[in-house]
Design a protein around this motif. Structure first.
Motif, PDB file in Angstrom:
ATOM      1  N   UNK A   1       0.843  -1.202   0.000  1.00  7.27           N
ATOM      2  CA  UNK A   1       0.000   0.000   0.000  1.00  7.27           C
ATOM      3  C   UNK A   1       0.877   1.250   0.000  1.00  7.27           C
ATOM      4  N   UNK A   2       1.933   1.239   0.801  1.00 13.50           N
ATOM      5  CA  UNK A   2       2.867   2.369   0.802  1.00 13.50           C
ATOM      6  C   UNK A   2       3.476   2.544  -0.585  1.00 13.50           C
ATOM      7  N   UNK A   3       3.830   1.443  -1.218  1.00 15.85           N
ATOM      8  CA  UNK A   3       4.405   1.506  -2.564  1.00 15.85           C
ATOM      9  C   UNK A   3       3.457   2.202  -3.530  1.00 15.85           C
ATOM     10  N   UNK A   4       2.177   1.877  -3.461  1.00 20.48           N
ATOM     11  CA  UNK A   4       1.200   2.513  -4.355  1.00 20.48           C
ATOM     12  C   UNK A   4       1.105   4.011  -4.097  1.00 20.48           C
ATOM     13  N   UNK A   5       1.089   4.392  -2.837  1.00 23.22           N
ATOM     14  CA  UNK A   5       0.982   5.814  -2.484  1.00 23.22           C
ATOM     15  C   UNK A   5       2.232   6.574  -2.940  1.00 23.22           C
ATOM     16  N   UNK A   6       3.389   6.010  -2.635  1.00 21.86           N
ATOM     17  CA  UNK A   6       4.651   6.660  -3.032  1.00 21.86           C
ATOM     18  C   UNK A   6       4.737   6.751  -4.554  1.00 21.86           C
ATOM     19  N   UNK A   7       4.395   5.658  -5.241  1.00 22.58           N
ATOM     20  CA  UNK A   7       4.481   5.660  -6.697  1.00 22.58           C
ATOM     21  C   UNK A   7       3.529   6.678  -7.314  1.00 22.58           C
ATOM     22  N   UNK A   8       2.333   6.808  -6.765  1.00 24.46           N
ATOM     23  CA  UNK A   8       1.373   7.780  -7.303  1.00 24.46           C
ATOM     24  C   UNK A   8       1.958   9.189  -7.234  1.00 24.46           C
ATOM     25  N   UNK A   9       2.521   9.542  -6.094  1.00 22.62           N
ATOM     26  CA  UNK A   9       3.147  10.864  -5.961  1.00 22.62           C
ATOM     27  C   UNK A   9       4.367  11.004  -6.843  1.00 22.62           C
ATOM     28  N   UNK A  10       5.187   9.982  -6.906  1.00 20.02           N
ATOM     29  CA  UNK A  10       6.389   9.993  -7.733  1.00 20.02           C
ATOM     30  C   UNK A  10       6.027  10.177  -9.208  1.00 20.02           C
ATOM     31  N   UNK A  11       5.031   9.436  -9.648  1.00 25.83           N
ATOM     32  CA  UNK A  11       4.601   9.512 -11.047  1.00 25.83           C
ATOM     33  C   UNK A  11       4.116  10.918 -11.391  1.00 25.83           C
ATOM     34  N   UNK A  12       3.326  11.487 -10.511  1.00 24.62           N
ATOM     35  CA  UNK A  12       2.751  12.807 -10.778  1.00 24.62           C
ATOM     36  C   UNK A  12       3.788  13.926 -10.674  1.00 24.62           C
ATOM     37  N   UNK A  13       4.613  13.900  -9.639  1.00 22.09           N
ATOM     38  CA  UNK A  13       5.493  15.030  -9.369  1.00 22.09           C
ATOM     39  C   UNK A  13       6.879  14.898  -9.994  1.00 22.09           C
ATOM     40  N   UNK A  14       7.425  13.699 -10.044  1.00 25.38           N
ATOM     41  CA  UNK A  14       8.776  13.525 -10.588  1.00 25.38           C
ATOM     42  C   UNK A  14       8.741  13.208 -12.080  1.00 25.38           C
ATOM     43  N   UNK A  15       7.914  12.242 -12.454  1.00 21.55           N
ATOM     44  CA  UNK A  15       7.835  11.861 -13.866  1.00 21.55           C
ATOM     45  C   UNK A  15       6.881  12.739 -14.667  1.00 21.55           C
ATOM     46  N   UNK A  16       6.107  13.570 -13.968  1.00 18.53           N
ATOM     47  CA  UNK A  16       5.135  14.463 -14.622  1.00 18.53           C
ATOM     48  C   UNK A  16       4.104  13.670 -15.437  1.00 18.53           C
ATOM     49  N   UNK A  17       3.722  12.504 -14.909  1.00 14.43           N
ATOM     50  CA  UNK A  17       2.704  11.671 -15.534  1.00 14.43           C
ATOM     51  C   UNK A  17       1.590  11.440 -14.515  1.00 14.43           C
ATOM     52  N   UNK A  18       0.626  12.358 -14.467  1.00 17.51           N
ATOM     53  CA  UNK A  18      -0.439  12.203 -13.483  1.00 17.51           C
ATOM     54  C   UNK A  18      -1.213  10.900 -13.706  1.00 17.51           C
ATOM     55  N   UNK A  19      -1.728  10.378 -12.616  1.00 18.56           N
ATOM     56  CA  UNK A  19      -2.493   9.140 -12.688  1.00 18.56           C
ATOM     57  C   UNK A  19      -3.879   9.399 -13.268  1.00 18.56           C
ATOM     58  N   UNK A  20      -4.354   8.439 -14.020  1.00 21.77           N
ATOM     59  CA  UNK A  20      -5.714   8.535 -14.559  1.00 21.77           C
ATOM     60  C   UNK A  20      -6.705   8.076 -13.486  1.00 21.77           C
ATOM     61  N   UNK A  21      -7.971   8.360 -13.723  1.00 24.33           N
ATOM     62  CA  UNK A  21      -9.011   7.930 -12.782  1.00 24.33           C
ATOM     63  C   UNK A  21      -9.051   6.410 -12.683  1.00 24.33           C
ATOM     64  N   UNK A  22      -8.812   5.719 -13.795  1.00 21.61           N
ATOM     65  CA  UNK A  22      -8.837   4.253 -13.747  1.00 21.61           C
ATOM     66  C   UNK A  22      -7.664   3.712 -12.919  1.00 21.61           C
ATOM     67  N   UNK A  23      -6.511   4.363 -13.009  1.00 19.65           N
ATOM     68  CA  UNK A  23      -5.384   3.935 -12.191  1.00 19.65           C
ATOM     69  C   UNK A  23      -5.659   4.193 -10.712  1.00 19.65           C
ATOM     70  N   UNK A  24      -6.194   5.366 -10.403  1.00 14.92           N
ATOM     71  CA  UNK A  24      -6.546   5.687  -9.014  1.00 14.92           C
ATOM     72  C   UNK A  24      -7.575   4.682  -8.501  1.00 14.92           C
TER      73      UNK A  24
END
Length: 123
Positions: free
Chosen positions: A84-107
């Motif tokens: 669960x921590x991995x999912x939370x960290x990855x979501x933030x990492x994807x959005x802020x570092x990779x500049x690839x916001x998560x889609x609603x389906x991914x969320x």
């Protein structure tokens, strides 16, 4: 020096410490696994060595998290917390570092995974 002897095996700190250590370890591991995606022109050999170095630091947090956490959580619960921590960290990492916001389906998928993970803690 035995650090495990300094960590309480019950109470709120005993439950919180592994979670905090897993948070830190997952930040490092996310960078080890995905940070290089911003540097696709870097030689793969350098990326692998850099990732190994970052992963070493990650292990310095993950191993104690699991060692200390085993006093208050089952192995299945520790793994679930980590996922669960991995999912939370990855979501933030994807959005802020990779500049690839998560889609609603991914969320939505992550929420369903987290809901399923909650079952691990039911008695």
């Amino acid at each position: 020096m035995n650090l495990a002897a300094l960590v309480p095996s019950s109470g709120p700190f005993a439950k919180l410490l592994p979670v905090l250590l897993l948070l830190v370890s997952n930040v490092f591991m996310t960078f080890a696994w995905y940070g290089h995606l911003k540097f696709k022109s870097s030689p793969l050999f350098i990326v692998i060595l850099t990732s190994w170095a970052i992963a070493f630091v990650e292990y310095c947090f993950a191993v104690p998290a699991n060692r200390f956490g085993s006093a208050v959580y089952s192995p299945a619960q520790l793994k679930t917390i980590q996922e669960v921590i991995t999912l939370v960290i990855f979501a933030g990492f994807s959005a802020f570092y990779l500049k690839e916001p998560l889609s609603w389906s991914q969320v939505g998928g992550f929420v369903l995974i987290a809901a399923g993970a909650a079952l691990i803690f039911q008695k």
